[in-house]
Design an enzyme around this catalytic site. Structure first.
Site, PDB file in Angstrom:
ATOM      1  N   GLU A  52       0.862  -1.193   0.000  1.00 42.15           N
ATOM      2  CA  GLU A  52       0.000   0.000   0.000  1.00 42.15           C
ATOM      3  C   GLU A  52       0.894   1.237   0.000  1.00 42.15           C
ATOM      4  OE1 GLU A  52      -3.380  -0.173   2.488  1.00 42.15           O
ATOM      5  OE2 GLU A  52      -3.850   1.951   2.276  1.00 42.15           O
ATOM      6  N   ARG A  53       0.627   2.120  -0.948  1.00 45.15           N
ATOM      7  CA  ARG A  53       1.424   3.342  -1.118  1.00 45.15           C
ATOM      8  C   ARG A  53       2.899   3.023  -1.335  1.00 45.15           C
ATOM      9  NH1 ARG A  53      -3.001   6.074  -2.379  1.00 45.15           N
ATOM     10  NH2 ARG A  53      -4.515   6.076  -0.681  1.00 45.15           N
ATOM     11  N   GLU A  78     -10.448   4.550   9.199  1.00 40.68           N
ATOM     12  CA  GLU A  78     -10.587   4.178   7.791  1.00 40.68           C
ATOM     13  C   GLU A  78     -11.077   2.732   7.631  1.00 40.68           C
ATOM     14  OE1 GLU A  78      -6.778   5.280   6.018  1.00 40.68           O
ATOM     15  OE2 GLU A  78      -7.515   7.317   5.727  1.00 40.68           O
ATOM     16  N   ARG A 114      -1.843   3.522  16.961  1.00 41.73           N
ATOM     17  CA  ARG A 114      -1.810   4.722  16.113  1.00 41.73           C
ATOM     18  C   ARG A 114      -2.901   5.725  16.492  1.00 41.73           C
ATOM     19  NH1 ARG A 114      -2.396   4.011  10.469  1.00 41.73           N
ATOM     20  NH2 ARG A 114      -0.610   5.231   9.784  1.00 41.73           N
ATOM     21  N   ASP A 169      -2.171  14.177   7.105  1.00 40.61           N
ATOM     22  CA  ASP A 169      -1.768  12.897   6.508  1.00 40.61           C
ATOM     23  C   ASP A 169      -0.551  13.056   5.605  1.00 40.61           C
ATOM     24  OD1 ASP A 169      -1.849  10.249   5.896  1.00 40.61           O
ATOM     25  OD2 ASP A 169      -3.544  10.357   4.527  1.00 40.61           O
ATOM     26  N   GLU A 224       3.872   9.306  -0.691  1.00 44.03           N
ATOM     27  CA  GLU A 224       2.501   9.209  -1.198  1.00 44.03           C
ATOM     28  C   GLU A 224       1.998  10.526  -1.775  1.00 44.03           C
ATOM     29  OE1 GLU A 224      -0.167   7.849   1.835  1.00 44.03           O
ATOM     30  OE2 GLU A 224      -1.977   8.358   0.707  1.00 44.03           O
TER      31      GLU A 224
HETATM   32  C1  GCV Z   1      -2.333   2.482   5.352  1.00 41.84           C
HETATM   33  C2  GCV Z   1      -3.548   7.479   4.308  1.00 41.84           C
HETATM   34  C3  GCV Z   1      -3.177   6.577   3.168  1.00 41.84           C
HETATM   35  C4  GCV Z   1      -3.620   5.148   3.429  1.00 41.84           C
HETATM   36  C5  GCV Z   1      -3.021   4.695   4.754  1.00 41.84           C
HETATM   37  C6  GCV Z   1      -3.492   5.646   5.844  1.00 41.84           C
HETATM   38  C7  GCV Z   1      -2.889   5.304   7.189  1.00 41.84           C
HETATM   39  O1  GCV Z   1      -4.927   7.644   4.374  1.00 41.84           O
HETATM   40  O2  GCV Z   1      -3.725   7.068   1.980  1.00 41.84           O
HETATM   41  O3  GCV Z   1      -3.167   4.348   2.358  1.00 41.84           O
HETATM   42  O4  GCV Z   1      -3.387   3.379   5.052  1.00 41.84           O
HETATM   43  O5  GCV Z   1      -3.077   6.951   5.528  1.00 41.84           O
HETATM   44  O6  GCV Z   1      -1.895   5.906   7.543  1.00 41.84           O
HETATM   45  O7  GCV Z   1      -3.421   4.439   7.874  1.00 41.84           O
END
Ligand code: GCV
Length: 675
Positions: A142-143, A266, A299, A340, A368
Site C-alpha cells: 500500500e502506497r 478508515e 496509532r 496525513d 505518497e
Molecule cells: C495504510 C492514508 C493513506 C492510506 C493509509 C493511511 C494510514 O490515508 O492514503 O493508504 O493506510 O493513511 O496511515 O493508515
C-alpha cells in the site's frame, strides 16, 4: 605503506561476525588493502573492535566514562596507542554498538573525514527507530512505489532471499533497530502458525543486525482466526486468546518486538466497535505482550465520518482525554502532522499534549503525497522542521524531538533493483535512519554524507547534488500546496493535482481542505472557524491564530484569506500564490540544470535515469501549477500578469484528465503530451 592491515575482533558471536565482515569488506573496498583478522590474543591490531566483555584490548583501555555515555546501543571510536603503535578502537557495551560503530567508522572513511585524533562517542537519542512496511500478504505494498513487497511469503520459510540480509545490513548501517513487516490495514492471517513460521525465518536473518521484528495486529483477529464470537477487549475469552497468541509468537520469535495497531480508522476494526476506548484496546494487547517485554504502538491516526468536527482535530480530541489511561508498554504513534503526510503541515498537536503517555512519531518515507517514486523530494528538511518545532508544552525548548521516545518511517523499500523506486529516493531511507539516531543532525550534513557515499567525494558533484536535494522538498510544496494548502491531490492515487475533488466523504476531498470561494482561500482554524488552534499550547496557539504572526508557509492551513488581501510581503494573496507555483516550476528547472552539469561526473546509467525523472518532474510541476492556478482563478476572477507563463490548456482539460489506474505509475504523461 603495508598492503595488509590487521583487524582485531575477539568474539565470534553473530553480531560481532557481522561487524567484522562489514569492516573487512568496507576497508578492503575503500582502502584497497588486504585485511587480516586476528582474535583475542593479538594486541597489535591497527583496528580493534569489541566490548569490554569480549575484547581484552578494549577492557584494558580507560573508556569507562565514554562507554557509560554510549549506553546500550551507542559506541566509542577513538584513535589510541596500543603497544606503542597507532590504532583505532571501536568500543561499545554491547555487540550491536560495535556493529553501529563499525558502520560509523566506514562512513567517516568513505566521506574522507580525518581519522587522526579521532575521539567520538555516539548514542541514539531515540530508543525505537523503526521502518513500518505497509506490505500486504499478497505481495502488494500500500502506497509502495518501488515494486512488490520484499517479503516472499509464499517461499518463506524455506527459501531465504539474499536481499533480506542486505536489507538488514542497510538498516543497521544507519541505526534502524526494528521493522514492522505488515500493513497497518492488517490481515489477521499473519498471526496464524504458518505465517509465524515465516516471520520467525525473517527474524533469524535480521537478528544479528539488531533488527527486531514487529507485526500489525488486526483487532478482530479473535473472530477471524480464533473462532471467538467477539473481539471485545474486556471479554475474558478475548483476553485469554491474545495472551495465548502472544505466548505462541514469543515461542517462535523470542525477541519479538510487539504490535502496531490501526484501530477504528478508515474502516479498520477496533475497540469502539464494542463501545470501548482506544485505551481499552491498547491495554488488551499490551497485557498480552508485557510478560515477554513486548510493546504496543497504537496509532493516533483516527478520524470518523460520523464526527462533524475538523478532521485534523479528531486525534487530539480522542486521545488527550485518555492521557494516563494506557499501560506503560503502550506508545501512541502520532503522524508528524495532524492530517496525513502532506508536503507541509504544522506539527501534530498531540506532541507535548500527553504528558503521561509515551509518544512516537510516524513519518512517511514513501512519498505518497510528494510525487511518489518519480519526483525528487529529499525529506530530511521536512523531518528536521517537525523535529525542531517547539511545542512549548513544558516551556520554550519543548521540541517535538524531545517529546517522543521513538520514530517510525513508512518504508519506501520494495523489490525494485534500486530498492526505493529511484536512485535519489534512497537518500530518504538514509536520512530517516540518520535523523532517528540523532534528531539534531542537519539536512545539509545528512545530504553531504549520502552524496559522498553514493556518488562521489568530488566537490563538483557534492555541491550541485546537495543543492538539489536541499531545495527539492520546498519545490514540491510550492508547485503542489503552497502557503499552507494541503490535500489538493487527485482522489485515490494522490498523484497529480485535484483541487476540485469533491463528493463522497467530505473530509477526504480537496474542497473540504481548500475552502476556496469568491472571497478567498484557506481553512479558518481560528476561534471564528473550527478552532483547531486551541489544541496547541498557548504561545503556539497565539502564533498560529494571529494573521500577524502565523508563518506564511502555514497561512492557509489556519486562515481563510481574501484573494486581494496583502500578506507581510506587501503582495496580495493572489500574487503570492502565483509566485509560489512559479517558484516550484523554476526550482524544477534549476534542479535539471544542476544535474545536467554532472554528465561526465556521474556514471552514465544513473545519470540518465535521474535525468529522465527530473524531466518528468518539471513537466508535472507545470501540470500542477497550471491546473491549480486556473482552478483558483475560477474563484478569484483575477488576471494572470502579462509575463506569467500561460497555461497550456483550459481548466476543463486538466479536470478531465484521467490517470491510468496503475497505482504504481498513475502519471498522466501520455495525455499531457511532450513536456
Ligand atoms: C495504510 C492514508 C493513506 C492510506 C493509509 C493511511 C494510514 O490515508 O492514503 O493508504 O493506510 O493513511 O496511515 O493508515
Amino acid at each position: 605503506m603495508s598492503t595488509t592491515a590487521q583487524l582485531v575482533v575477539a568474539s565470534d558471536a553473530a553480531t560481532m561476525r557481522a561487524a567484522r565482515d562489514e569492516l573487512v569488506t568496507g576497508l578492503r573496498g575503500l582502502l584497497g588493502r588486504n585485511i587480516r583478522v586476528a582474535g583475542a590474543a593479538s594486541r597489535d591490531g591497527a583496528l580493534v573492535a569489541g566490548t569490554p566483555g569480549n575484547s581484552p584490548v578494549v577492557a584494558a583501555l580507560p573508556l569507562g566514562a565514554e562507554l557509560r555515555q554510549a549506553g546500550p546501543e551507542g559506541f566509542v571510536i577513538r584513535a589510541v596507542a596500543i603497544g606503542g603503535r597507532r590504532a583505532i578502537v571501536v568500543a561499545a557495551n554491547r555487540d550491536i554498538g560495535v556493529l553501529y560503530g563499525a558502520f560509523q567508522l566506514l562512513r567517516l572513511l568513505q566521506t574522507e573525514r580525518p581519522l587522526a585524533g579521532l575521539d567520538l562517542v555516539s548514542a541514539p537519542r531515540l530508543g525505537l527507530r523503526l521502518l513500518d512496511h505497509w506490505d500486504n500478504l499478497n505481495g502488494t505494498v500500500e502506497r509502495g512505489y518501488a515494486g512488490a513487497s520484499l517479503w516472499e511469503w509464499a517461499r518463506l520459510p524455506d527459501s531465504i532471499n539474499p536481499r533480506y540480509r542486505d536489507y538488514a545490513r542497510a538498516n543497521a548501517s544507519i541505526g534502524i533497530n526494528g521493522v514492522v513487516l505488515t500493513n497497518v490495514n492488517a490481515n489477521a492471517l499473519i498471526l496464524t502458525p504458518a505465517y509465524l513460521g515465516k516471520v520467525a525465518a525473517l527474524a533469524r536473518v535480521f537478528r544479528p543486525w539488531g533488527l527486531k521484528v514487529y507485526l500489525t495486529a488486526r483487532f478482530s483477529a479473535p473472530l477471524e482466526i480464533g473462532g471467538l464470537a467477539t473481539a471485545d477487549p474486556l471479554d475474558s475469552g478475548v483476553r485469554a486468546w491474545w495472551a495465548a497468541k502472544a505466548d505462541e509468537i514469543y515461542r517462535a520469535i523470542p525477541d519479538f518486538g510487539g504490535f502496531l495497531v490501526k484501530a477504528n480508522s478508515e474502516g479498520q476494526p477496533g475497540p469502539q466497535d464494542y463501545h470501548r476506548t482506544h485505551a481499552d484496546g491498547a491495554n488488551l494487547l499490551a497485557d498480552a505482550v508485557a510478560p515477554h517485554g513486548g510493546i504496543v504502538m497504537w496509532r493516533a491516526f483516527v478520524y470518523s465520518s460520523a464526527v462533524p468536527t475538523d478532521r485534523v482535530m479528531q486525534a487530539g480530541d480522542e486521545f488527550v482525554p485518555l492521557d494516563g489511561a494506557f499501560r506503560s508498554n503502550v506508545l501512541i504513534q502520532v503522524k508528524n502532522g495532524p492530517l496525513d503526510f502532506q508536503p507541509r503541515e504544522p506539527f501534530h498537536p498531540l506532541f507535548g499534549a500527553m504528558a503521561r503517555t509515551p509518544l512516537m512519531m510516524e513519518v512517511q518515507i514513501t512519498k505518497e503525497y510528494l510525487g511518489q517514486d518519480s519526483h525528487l523530494a529529499f525529506l530530511a528538511p521536512l523531518w528536521e522542521e517537525v523535529l525542531r518545532a517547539d511545542t512549548y508544552a513544558h516551556g520554550p525548548g519543548s521540541t517535538v524531538a524531545k517529546e517522543i521516545q521513538g520514530i517510525a518511517g513508512v518504508a519506501n523499500v520494495g523489490s525494485d533493483r534500486d530498492w526505493t523506486g529511484s536512485d535519489l529516493n534512497q537518500a530518504n531511507w538514509y536520512a530517516f535512519g540518520r535523523l532517528a539516531w540523532d534528531p539534531t543532525l542537519s539536512s545539509a550534513a545528512i545530504a553531504d554524507e549520502w552524496i559522498r557515499m553514493t556518488f562521489s567525494n568530488d566537490p563538483r558533484v557534492v555541491g550541485p547534488v546537495q543543492g538539489m536535494l536541499l531545495v527539492s522538498r520546498e519545490a514540491v510544496v510550492n508547485y503542489m500546496t503552497p502557503l499552507g494548502l494541503a490535500h489538493q491531490m487527485a482522489r485515490g492515487t494522490h498523484y497529480g493535482p485535484g483541487p476540485w475533488v469533491t463528493g463522497g466523504r467530505a473530509d477526504q476531498t480537496s474542497v473540504y481542505f481548500n475552502r476556496a470561494d469568491s472571497a478567498g482561500l484557506g481553512f479558518d482554524r481560528t476561534a471564528t472557524g473550527s478552532d483547531a488552534v486551541r489544541q496547541y499550547a498557548l504561545p503556539v496557539r497565539n502564533r498560529f491564530a494571529s494573521r500577524d504572526s502565523v508563518p506564511d508557509d502555514l497561512l492557509l492551513w489556519f486562515h481563510h484569506v481574501g484573494w486581494s488581501e496583502r500578506l507581510r510581503s506587501g503582495r496580495t494573496l493572489w500574487e503570492e500564490l502565483l509566485r509560489h507555483y512559479q517558484a516550484g516550476v523554476d526550482t524544477g528547472r534549476s534542479m535539471q540544470r544542476s544535474w545536467d552539469s554532472l554528465e561526465r561526473l556521474v556514471d552514465a546509467e544513473r545519470f540518465h535515469r535521474v535525468q529522465a525523472l527530473l524531466r518528468v518532474q518539471e513537466a508535472e510541476a507545470r501540470w500542477w501549477r497550471d491546473a491549480s492556478v486556473l482552478y483558483w482563478q475560477s474563484f478569484s476572477h483575477l488576471p494572470l500578469p502579462p509575463d506569467y507563463e500561460v497555461p497550456r490548456h483550459p481548466l476543463d482539460w486538466y479536470r478531465q484528465l484521467r490517470c491510468p489506474a496503475d497505482p504504481r505509475k498513475p502519471r498522466c504523461d501520455a495525455v499531457m503530451g511532450a513536456p
